[in-house]
Write a protein that holds these residues in place. Structure first.
Motif, PDB file in Angstrom:
ATOM      1  N   THR A  29       0.833  -1.211   0.016  1.00 18.86           N
ATOM      2  CA  THR A  29      -0.044   0.000  -0.146  1.00 18.86           C
ATOM      3  C   THR A  29       0.973   1.212   0.183  1.00 18.86           C
ATOM      4  O   THR A  29       0.535   2.221  -0.550  1.00 18.86           O
ATOM      5  CB  THR A  29      -0.938  -0.007   1.140  1.00 18.86           C
ATOM      6  N   THR A  30       2.095   1.159   0.856  1.00 23.03           N
ATOM      7  CA  THR A  30       2.869   2.454   0.621  1.00 23.03           C
ATOM      8  C   THR A  30       3.522   2.607  -0.597  1.00 23.03           C
ATOM      9  O   THR A  30       3.470   3.717  -1.062  1.00 23.03           O
ATOM     10  CB  THR A  30       4.062   2.187   1.611  1.00 23.03           C
ATOM     11  N   THR A  32       2.396   1.591  -3.641  1.00 19.58           N
ATOM     12  CA  THR A  32       1.162   1.846  -4.839  1.00 19.58           C
ATOM     13  C   THR A  32       0.782   3.428  -4.133  1.00 19.58           C
ATOM     14  O   THR A  32       0.571   3.932  -5.299  1.00 19.58           O
ATOM     15  CB  THR A  32       0.107   1.004  -4.299  1.00 19.58           C
ATOM     16  N   SER A  33       0.799   3.860  -2.962  1.00 16.96           N
ATOM     17  CA  SER A  33       0.200   5.077  -2.805  1.00 16.96           C
ATOM     18  C   SER A  33       1.292   6.267  -3.490  1.00 16.96           C
ATOM     19  O   SER A  33       0.925   7.451  -4.016  1.00 16.96           O
ATOM     20  CB  SER A  33      -0.020   5.245  -1.320  1.00 16.96           C
ATOM     21  N   SER A  37       0.809   8.851  -6.497  1.00 22.09           N
ATOM     22  CA  SER A  37       1.141  10.117  -6.399  1.00 22.09           C
ATOM     23  C   SER A  37       1.895  10.637  -7.259  1.00 22.09           C
ATOM     24  O   SER A  37       1.758  12.063  -7.581  1.00 22.09           O
ATOM     25  CB  SER A  37       1.582  10.384  -4.870  1.00 22.09           C
ATOM     26  N   GLN A  45      -3.427  10.113  -2.034  1.00 17.12           N
ATOM     27  CA  GLN A  45      -3.990   8.892  -2.146  1.00 17.12           C
ATOM     28  C   GLN A  45      -3.871   8.201  -0.795  1.00 17.12           C
ATOM     29  O   GLN A  45      -4.942   7.359  -0.652  1.00 17.12           O
ATOM     30  CB  GLN A  45      -2.788   8.297  -3.003  1.00 17.12           C
ATOM     31  N   VAL A  46      -3.108   8.429   0.018  1.00 11.51           N
ATOM     32  CA  VAL A  46      -3.040   7.663   1.288  1.00 11.51           C
ATOM     33  C   VAL A  46      -4.704   8.177   2.127  1.00 11.51           C
ATOM     34  O   VAL A  46      -5.067   7.515   2.735  1.00 11.51           O
ATOM     35  CB  VAL A  46      -1.991   7.910   2.354  1.00 11.51           C
ATOM     36  N   ALA A 149       3.570   9.168   2.151  1.00 10.89           N
ATOM     37  CA  ALA A 149       3.459   7.745   1.855  1.00 10.89           C
ATOM     38  C   ALA A 149       4.055   6.736   3.003  1.00 10.89           C
ATOM     39  O   ALA A 149       3.124   6.026   3.424  1.00 10.89           O
ATOM     40  CB  ALA A 149       4.271   7.420   0.458  1.00 10.89           C
ATOM     41  N   ASN A 153       1.553   5.581   6.244  1.00 17.19           N
ATOM     42  CA  ASN A 153       1.203   4.054   6.027  1.00 17.19           C
ATOM     43  C   ASN A 153       1.524   3.249   7.305  1.00 17.19           C
ATOM     44  O   ASN A 153       0.795   2.371   7.818  1.00 17.19           O
ATOM     45  CB  ASN A 153       1.779   3.815   4.847  1.00 17.19           C
TER      46      ASN A 153
END
Length: 363
Positions: A29-30, A32-33, A37, A45-46, A149, A153
């Motif tokens: 998730t980190t 990806t976000s 961005s 995004q987060v 990011a 997360n």
């Protein structure tokens, strides 16, 4: 630089089995976000998944017996066979209670996020646009990667740690502390919901100049042109705290953190892989979140102060940043300085009150 599969294997070796999946999920998730961005030029995004990620981590730990032993699909949650057997085979009543409260928290925050339009993929927190103007582009990108990011997360992952402890406690029944904390959590969420609604009601009136009779209870405040002209809300819960929603948010996660720590079975459980008499890591979620909110609030207030220098400065002198019980103290201090009347008139006079004051002066 190590490849992602190599990193994942390192995670499996260094972390307890019950952390294997959530840490991997946090890494994905980190990345990806952050990548999104860069592609979109939007660093919020987060923010769009903030309402869901703590619930996902909490649900994973609370439902360890539910997950399969191996991932059915990439990133599908699973409970490794190496996980402590009792936690992997039996549900913890305390962990399930905590999950129920976090789900309620998620619905409240999701609703507030949705109606403010923050789930819109084009929306970005206004503070990031201001920060872009204040710092060089390269420094903003450093902030984007390290804080927006990565750090955020990690914080969201840490909010699931109290449930991880509770999942290993395996109480035969809920304790008195569980019932007390659950009640406090529900009261806290109710107050936060009220604060959100009062803020939303004020901002709606400020934009339209029309009172909405269909507002939620406790948010049906008779806003006046004086309120709108002031520019920021000073009524309802906001007369007691400059950020009652932030105060309740921090309090909620402090309560969640305390569930396993105040229970009879905790905190020194031989069954728990990270327990020790001197361990302070269980306090990390609440402490880190409070640090984040404090620093973020300072930045937000600097923006408000630049927009409303006189009014917001008075607001800071009269009303406590978070803790409402301190507001009467600030009032006493202003009274001793002979400033309370002027400050109160600037912040709390609304419509008829102002007219009455003017009539009294003319007599």
């Amino acid at each position: 630089m190590a490849s992602l599969p190599t990193f994942v294997e390192t995670v499996r070796k260094e972390f307890q089995p019950s952390f294997w999946w959530p840490v991997q999920f946090c890494v994905y998730t980190t990345l990806t976000s952050y990548i999104l961005s860069i592609i979109t030029g939007n660093v919020s995004q987060v923010d769009r998944v903030w309402t869901f990620l703590p619930t996902i981590y909490t649900a994973y730990f609370a439902l360890l017996p539910f997950w399969p032993k191996n991932a059915l699909l990439p990133l599908f949650p699973y409970t490794p066979e190496e996980t402590y057997s009792e936690a992997a085979q039996s549900y913890s009543l305390r962990a399930l209670l905590m999950l129920a409260l976090v789900v309620i928290w998620m619905f409240r925050l999701s609703y507030n996020t949705w109606r403010r339009g923050l789930f819109n993929l084009n929306d970005e927190d206004y503070r990031w646009a201001i920060l872009r103007q204040r710092v060089p582009p390269w420094f903003f990108q450093v902030v984007n990667f390290t804080f927006i990011a990565v750090i955020q997360n990690i914080i969201l992952f840490s909010l699931g740690l109290p449930t991880h402890i509770a999942a290993f406690q395996q109480p035969s029944k809920l304790s008195t502390s569980d019932y007390i904390l659950a009640t406090l959590a529900l009261v806290d969420l109710t107050c936060e919901f009220i604060a959100d609604n009062q803020q939303y009601s004020f901002q709606t009136y400020k934009k339209t100049g029309v009172l909405d009779k269909n507002e939620w209870p406790a948010a049906r405040i008779a806003w006046t042109p004086e309120d709108a002209k002031r520019g920021f809300v000073t009524r309802g819960l906001w007369a007691w705290s400059r950020h009652p929603n932030f105060f309740c948010e921090q309090t909620f996660w402090a309560i969640i953190t305390l569930f396993p720590l105040l229970a009879p079975e905790s905190p020194n459980l031989p069954a728990h892989p990270l327990s020790s008499p001197t361990a302070i890591w269980p306090l990390t979620p609440a402490l880190v979140l409070c640090t984040l909110f404090f620093s973020s609030t300072l930045f937000s207030e600097s923006i408000s102060l630049s927009k409303y220098p006189e009014g917001y400065s008075a607001y800071q002198q009269r009303v406590a940043m978070f803790v409402p019980f301190l507001t009467p103290v600030w009032g006493v201090l202003l009274k001793l300085q002979g400033k309370q009347g002027k400050v109160d008139a600037l912040l709390f006079k609304h419509g008829n009150d102002t007219k009455a004051l003017e009539n009294k002066k003319s007599q």
